[in-house]
Design an enzyme around this catalytic site. Structure first.
Site, short mmCIF file in Angstrom:
data_model
loop_
_atom_site.label_atom_id
_atom_site.label_comp_id
_atom_site.label_asym_id
_atom_site.label_seq_id
_atom_site.Cartn_x
_atom_site.Cartn_y
_atom_site.Cartn_z
N CYS A 17 0.78 -1.11 -0.05
CA CYS A 17 0.12 -0.08 0.07
C CYS A 17 1.02 1.33 -0.02
O CYS A 17 2.18 1.42 0.59
CB CYS A 17 -0.83 -0.01 1.17
N ASP A 18 0.43 2.24 -0.50
CA ASP A 18 0.86 3.47 -0.71
C ASP A 18 0.71 4.43 0.65
O ASP A 18 -0.17 3.87 1.29
CB ASP A 18 1.08 4.15 -1.91
N ILE A 19 1.07 5.65 0.44
CA ILE A 19 1.02 6.52 1.64
C ILE A 19 -0.53 6.90 1.87
O ILE A 19 -1.07 7.41 2.93
CB ILE A 19 1.73 7.80 1.45
N GLY A 21 -2.94 4.69 1.71
CA GLY A 21 -3.40 3.37 2.39
C GLY A 21 -4.06 2.50 1.09
O GLY A 21 -4.78 1.59 1.64
N VAL A 22 -3.78 2.76 -0.07
CA VAL A 22 -4.52 1.88 -1.00
C VAL A 22 -3.18 0.89 -1.97
O VAL A 22 -2.14 1.68 -1.59
CB VAL A 22 -5.25 2.57 -1.98
#
Length: 130
Positions: A17-19, A21-22
């Protein structure tokens, strides 16, 4: 599984996940590739063995339509079906979140093959039964 010929279930890991949250967009390609590899293994074929035999399967084009995001710990399935189109084998792949059956991604992956360093006209896919 509709008209799909293969399905694998996976779970999103935190580090994918990226920053926001996905799941990072690039990770979806890994999910698709993993499903294609597992599909081949389910047919007693492996990229390692094919390569040793001089058969190289290569992605020539990918189209991905993002529909909904996956987030950490989501369990999802990658479903696929194949279709021959000239010298290409096309994988139609969907990623579906299992908790709500939401379609998260639709992909079309075009694969070509080289046999002993020469571009195949697609007959190798028939020979391999894929």
């Amino acid at each position: 599984m509709k008209d799909y010929i293969f399905e694998i279930q996976l779970k999103v890991r935190d580090y994918e996940c990226d920053i926001q949250g996905v799941v990072n967009n690039a990770v979806y390609q890994s999910y698709l590739e993993h499903a294609r590899h597992e599909y081949l293994l389910s047919m007693d074929k492996s990229f390692k063995e094919l390569t040793a035999q001089g058969v190289l399967l290569m992605v020539s084009r990918i189209e991905m339509d993002f529909k909904q995001s996956l987030t950490s710990t989501d369990v999802f399935s990658v479903q696929l079906r194949t279709e021959r189109q000239g010298l290409k084998l096309v994988f139609f792949q969907d990623i579906v979140r299992l908790s709500d059956q939401a379609l998260c991604l639709k992909a079309k992956v075009e694969v070509i093959a080289k046999v002993n360093d020469k571009l195949s006209r697609g007959e190798i896919f028939d020979t391999l039964g894929i």
